[in-house]
Design a protein around this motif. Structure first.
Motif, PDB file in Angstrom:
ATOM      1  N   ALA A  12     -46.264 -15.944  -1.803  1.00 25.62           N
ATOM      2  CA  ALA A  12     -45.488 -15.738  -3.216  1.00 25.62           C
ATOM      3  C   ALA A  12     -45.918 -14.410  -4.013  1.00 25.62           C
ATOM      4  O   ALA A  12     -45.093 -13.884  -4.789  1.00 25.62           O
ATOM      5  CB  ALA A  12     -46.135 -16.719  -4.062  1.00 25.62           C
ATOM      6  N   GLU A  13     -47.230 -13.766  -3.666  1.00 32.65           N
ATOM      7  CA  GLU A  13     -47.668 -12.704  -4.268  1.00 32.65           C
ATOM      8  C   GLU A  13     -46.770 -11.346  -3.524  1.00 32.65           C
ATOM      9  O   GLU A  13     -46.296 -10.652  -4.484  1.00 32.65           O
ATOM     10  CB  GLU A  13     -48.994 -12.309  -4.069  1.00 32.65           C
ATOM     11  N   ASP A  14     -46.585 -11.772  -2.350  1.00 31.22           N
ATOM     12  CA  ASP A  14     -45.578 -10.526  -1.811  1.00 31.22           C
ATOM     13  C   ASP A  14     -44.140 -10.507  -2.450  1.00 31.22           C
ATOM     14  O   ASP A  14     -43.714  -9.365  -2.693  1.00 31.22           O
ATOM     15  CB  ASP A  14     -45.343 -10.722  -0.320  1.00 31.22           C
ATOM     16  N   PHE A  15     -43.643 -11.732  -2.626  1.00 32.97           N
ATOM     17  CA  PHE A  15     -42.178 -11.915  -3.067  1.00 32.97           C
ATOM     18  C   PHE A  15     -42.457 -11.145  -4.573  1.00 32.97           C
ATOM     19  O   PHE A  15     -41.224 -10.358  -5.071  1.00 32.97           O
ATOM     20  CB  PHE A  15     -41.611 -13.298  -3.216  1.00 32.97           C
ATOM     21  N   GLU A  16     -43.264 -11.862  -5.307  1.00 36.39           N
ATOM     22  CA  GLU A  16     -43.325 -11.257  -6.672  1.00 36.39           C
ATOM     23  C   GLU A  16     -43.385  -9.714  -6.841  1.00 36.39           C
ATOM     24  O   GLU A  16     -42.739  -8.925  -7.565  1.00 36.39           O
ATOM     25  CB  GLU A  16     -44.442 -11.768  -7.313  1.00 36.39           C
ATOM     26  N   ALA A  17     -44.260  -9.262  -6.037  1.00 41.08           N
ATOM     27  CA  ALA A  17     -44.521  -7.695  -6.018  1.00 41.08           C
ATOM     28  C   ALA A  17     -42.961  -7.098  -5.613  1.00 41.08           C
ATOM     29  O   ALA A  17     -42.548  -5.989  -6.265  1.00 41.08           O
ATOM     30  CB  ALA A  17     -45.448  -7.119  -4.978  1.00 41.08           C
ATOM     31  N   LEU A  18     -42.331  -7.617  -4.720  1.00 35.47           N
ATOM     32  CA  LEU A  18     -41.094  -7.080  -4.207  1.00 35.47           C
ATOM     33  C   LEU A  18     -39.884  -7.066  -5.206  1.00 35.47           C
ATOM     34  O   LEU A  18     -39.329  -6.186  -5.293  1.00 35.47           O
ATOM     35  CB  LEU A  18     -40.592  -7.807  -2.759  1.00 35.47           C
ATOM     36  N   ILE A  19     -39.889  -8.351  -5.995  1.00 36.79           N
ATOM     37  CA  ILE A  19     -39.147  -8.401  -7.063  1.00 36.79           C
ATOM     38  C   ILE A  19     -39.359  -7.300  -8.197  1.00 36.79           C
ATOM     39  O   ILE A  19     -38.481  -6.749  -8.624  1.00 36.79           O
ATOM     40  CB  ILE A  19     -39.258  -9.747  -7.532  1.00 36.79           C
ATOM     41  N   HIS A  20     -40.675  -7.232  -8.398  1.00 31.44           N
ATOM     42  CA  HIS A  20     -40.971  -6.155  -9.212  1.00 31.44           C
ATOM     43  C   HIS A  20     -40.644  -4.673  -9.080  1.00 31.44           C
ATOM     44  O   HIS A  20     -40.044  -3.990  -9.747  1.00 31.44           O
ATOM     45  CB  HIS A  20     -42.481  -6.279  -9.732  1.00 31.44           C
ATOM     46  N   PHE A  21     -40.731  -4.402  -7.831  1.00 27.97           N
ATOM     47  CA  PHE A  21     -40.361  -3.119  -7.316  1.00 27.97           C
ATOM     48  C   PHE A  21     -39.059  -3.174  -7.567  1.00 27.97           C
ATOM     49  O   PHE A  21     -38.212  -1.914  -8.034  1.00 27.97           O
ATOM     50  CB  PHE A  21     -40.849  -2.923  -5.992  1.00 27.97           C
ATOM     51  N   MET A  22     -38.150  -3.938  -7.068  1.00 26.82           N
ATOM     52  CA  MET A  22     -36.633  -3.886  -6.761  1.00 26.82           C
ATOM     53  C   MET A  22     -36.134  -3.811  -8.372  1.00 26.82           C
ATOM     54  O   MET A  22     -34.981  -3.378  -8.830  1.00 26.82           O
ATOM     55  CB  MET A  22     -36.205  -4.944  -5.993  1.00 26.82           C
ATOM     56  N   ALA A  23     -36.792  -4.408  -9.426  1.00 26.37           N
ATOM     57  CA  ALA A  23     -36.155  -4.809 -10.635  1.00 26.37           C
ATOM     58  C   ALA A  23     -36.559  -3.489 -11.577  1.00 26.37           C
ATOM     59  O   ALA A  23     -35.911  -3.337 -12.624  1.00 26.37           O
ATOM     60  CB  ALA A  23     -36.684  -6.068 -11.111  1.00 26.37           C
ATOM     61  N   THR A  24     -37.396  -2.471 -10.806  1.00 19.95           N
ATOM     62  CA  THR A  24     -37.731  -1.323 -11.710  1.00 19.95           C
ATOM     63  C   THR A  24     -37.002  -0.260 -11.795  1.00 19.95           C
ATOM     64  O   THR A  24     -36.242  -0.111 -10.739  1.00 19.95           O
ATOM     65  CB  THR A  24     -39.166  -0.658 -11.051  1.00 19.95           C
ATOM     66  N   PRO A  25     -36.665   0.214 -12.975  1.00 25.74           N
ATOM     67  CA  PRO A  25     -35.558   1.212 -13.170  1.00 25.74           C
ATOM     68  C   PRO A  25     -35.872   2.382 -12.139  1.00 25.74           C
ATOM     69  O   PRO A  25     -36.950   2.759 -11.767  1.00 25.74           O
ATOM     70  CB  PRO A  25     -35.953   1.915 -14.581  1.00 25.74           C
ATOM     71  N   ALA A  26     -34.605   2.769 -11.267  1.00 23.17           N
ATOM     72  CA  ALA A  26     -34.877   3.904 -10.287  1.00 23.17           C
ATOM     73  C   ALA A  26     -35.724   5.375 -10.732  1.00 23.17           C
ATOM     74  O   ALA A  26     -36.675   5.469  -9.942  1.00 23.17           O
ATOM     75  CB  ALA A  26     -33.662   4.304  -9.816  1.00 23.17           C
ATOM     76  N   GLY A  76     -36.924 -16.014 -15.503  1.00 28.87           N
ATOM     77  CA  GLY A  76     -38.506 -16.333 -15.281  1.00 28.87           C
ATOM     78  C   GLY A  76     -38.907 -16.117 -13.937  1.00 28.87           C
ATOM     79  O   GLY A  76     -38.147 -16.354 -12.874  1.00 28.87           O
ATOM     80  N   MET A  77     -39.935 -15.626 -13.732  1.00 28.61           N
ATOM     81  CA  MET A  77     -40.648 -15.329 -12.270  1.00 28.61           C
ATOM     82  C   MET A  77     -40.660 -16.769 -11.540  1.00 28.61           C
ATOM     83  O   MET A  77     -40.402 -16.842 -10.136  1.00 28.61           O
ATOM     84  CB  MET A  77     -41.937 -14.820 -12.279  1.00 28.61           C
ATOM     85  N   ASP A  78     -41.039 -17.713 -12.151  1.00 28.83           N
ATOM     86  CA  ASP A  78     -41.384 -19.124 -11.329  1.00 28.83           C
ATOM     87  C   ASP A  78     -39.897 -19.053 -10.626  1.00 28.83           C
ATOM     88  O   ASP A  78     -39.640 -19.928  -9.471  1.00 28.83           O
ATOM     89  CB  ASP A  78     -41.684 -20.124 -12.154  1.00 28.83           C
ATOM     90  N   GLN A  79     -38.575 -19.029 -11.267  1.00 28.12           N
ATOM     91  CA  GLN A  79     -37.462 -19.595 -11.084  1.00 28.12           C
ATOM     92  C   GLN A  79     -36.987 -18.491  -9.912  1.00 28.12           C
ATOM     93  O   GLN A  79     -36.242 -18.906  -8.985  1.00 28.12           O
ATOM     94  CB  GLN A  79     -36.250 -19.445 -12.009  1.00 28.12           C
TER      95      GLN A  79
END
Length: 126
Positions: free
Chosen positions: A107-121, A81-84
């Motif tokens: 927190a919004e920056d971190f969430e956007a960075l996580i989404h980017f890094m977790a996106t398939p190449a 989960g994103m909260d964790q």
């Protein structure tokens, strides 16, 4: 947080980053995956944050951080989960330093960075 504590965290983060850079230099991308060093967020502000705070660890297999674009590495983390995930970034977890070396991210920056890094190449490319 006191100024001296924040300065200590910044010095520790810089020392960790330097060590991780030296540890992971020259590590190739996993076989069959796009080289994570070639991936960059399309948004200029997010790209600047990513380059400054995430890139050094999340493109080097030697850092043991989940590589940008590596869905298999990110999936178990996303399942928490994103909260964790945000708690791990903000507080630090394992080899992840507190605030992920981004002292001015929210927190919004971190969430956007996580989404980017977790996106398939292949999906993250223009």
């Amino acid at each position: 947080m006191y100024s001296s504590q924040r300065d200590s965290i910044k010095r520790l983060a810089l020392a960790l980053l330097t060590g991780l850079l030296l540890l992971g230099c020259g590590e190739p991308a996993p076989t069959g995956a796009q080289d994570p060093r070639s991936m960059m967020p399309k948004d200029a502000n997010l790209a600047a944050l990513y380059q400054r705070s995430c890139y050094a660890c999340h493109v080097n297999a030697g850092s043991r951080a989940p590589l940008t674009g590596d869905v298999n590495a990110w999936q178990p983390r996303l399942e928490q989960g994103m909260d964790q995930l945000l708690t791990h970034v903000i507080d630090g977890f394992g080899g992840m330093p507190p605030l992920g070396l981004c002292m001015d991210c929210n927190a919004e920056d971190f969430e956007a960075l996580i989404h980017f890094m977790a996106t398939p190449a292949e999906a993250a490319q223009p």
